[in-house]
Write a protein that holds these residues in place. Structure first.
Motif: not given
Ligand code: CDP
Length: 226
Positions: A185-187, A13-15, A96-98, A36-43, A134-139, A108-110
């Motif tokens: 914008e991120r979505d 799902g979205p942000a 990673t939350r900055l 939470d896979t988002g944290v890897m892209y954030r890292a 959890v993420g954007r493309d897990i399913g 980066v994640s694109a």
């Protein structure tokens, strides 16, 4: 005969749609790993910024993603974190939350190479089962074989409000309009990229968290599981 409990649960799902809140409660209830896979892209984004890397240099950023060891572990502190994020043993969870990470993570994640490197690790962990990922493309891409797929959505305004409340609850200051603009914008970047764009898998159950609070979303998903 009772049906088998889903072992791999994918939430996309979205942000700020409440994916992590739902994922954490489900994982706790079922005794599963929460990832939470988002944290890897954030890292990767945080590290690239720390190294003053030109983020438009896809080759360099991809190399960084391929060579950095990112560990995601259950939360070691109760300071509001959903999990620990470590690079080479250093706790970078809050880094990673900055706001600068928020502003750059979608670029980066694109990148195809970044996604290949990180989704390979995510897949390896997910395939072990007993996991809520959890993420954007897990399913759709990372774990298309997931036993249960949830697509959690809400209006941008509601999601921005939640992110605003999260930040102010931690004692931070935030500007609602700025958060809303950034979420939109991120979505946009996440859902229009060529590789693994944000979208619901065809077999996902769609839930609208505008209409339901966190407890109600959790109850609905537990009903699906039972
Ligand atoms: O917490 P929030 O929903 O704001 O974002 P997140 O889940 O931490 O993800 C941060 C960013 O990482 C997203 O905006 C995507 O650009 C990217 N991401 C992705 O591309 N694929 C994933 N599976 C997870 C996150």
């Amino acid at each position: 005969m009772t049906a088998k409990r889903p072992s791999i649960i994918a939430i996309d799902g979205p942000a700020a749609s409440g994916k992590s809140t739902l994922g954490l409660s489900l994982a706790k209830e079922l005794g599963y790993l929460f990832f939470d896979t988002g944290v890897m892209y954030r890292a990767v984004t945080w590290l690239a910024l720390k190294f003053d890397m030109d983020l438009s240099d896809e080759t360099k950023v991809t190399e960084l993603a391929e060579t950095t060891q990112i560990d995601v572990a259950p939360a070691s502190k109760s300071d509001g974190r959903a999990c620990d994020v470590l690079i080479a043993g250093n706790d970078i969870t809050w880094e990673t939350r900055l706001p600068e990470v928020d502003a750059n993570v979608s670029v980066v994640s694109a990148y195809r190479g970044v996604r290949a490197a990180l989704s390979k690790q995510q897949r390896r962990i997910g395939q072990r089962g007993n996991v809520v990922m959890v993420g954007r493309d897990i399913g759709t891409v990372v774990l298309p074989e997931a036993d249960l797929k949830i697509y959690l959505d809400a209006t941008a305004e509601q999601r921005a409000k939640r992110r605003y409340d999260e930040i102010t609850a931690r004692g931070g200051t935030a500007d609602y309009d700025e958060i809303l603009a950034k979420v939109i914008e991120r979505d946009h970047i996440d859902s229009t990229r060529d590789v693994a764009p944000l979208k619901a898998a065809e077999d996902a159950v769609a839930l609208d968290s505008d209409q339901l609070n966190a407890d109600e979303v959790f109850e609905q998903v537990m009903k699906l599981i039972k």
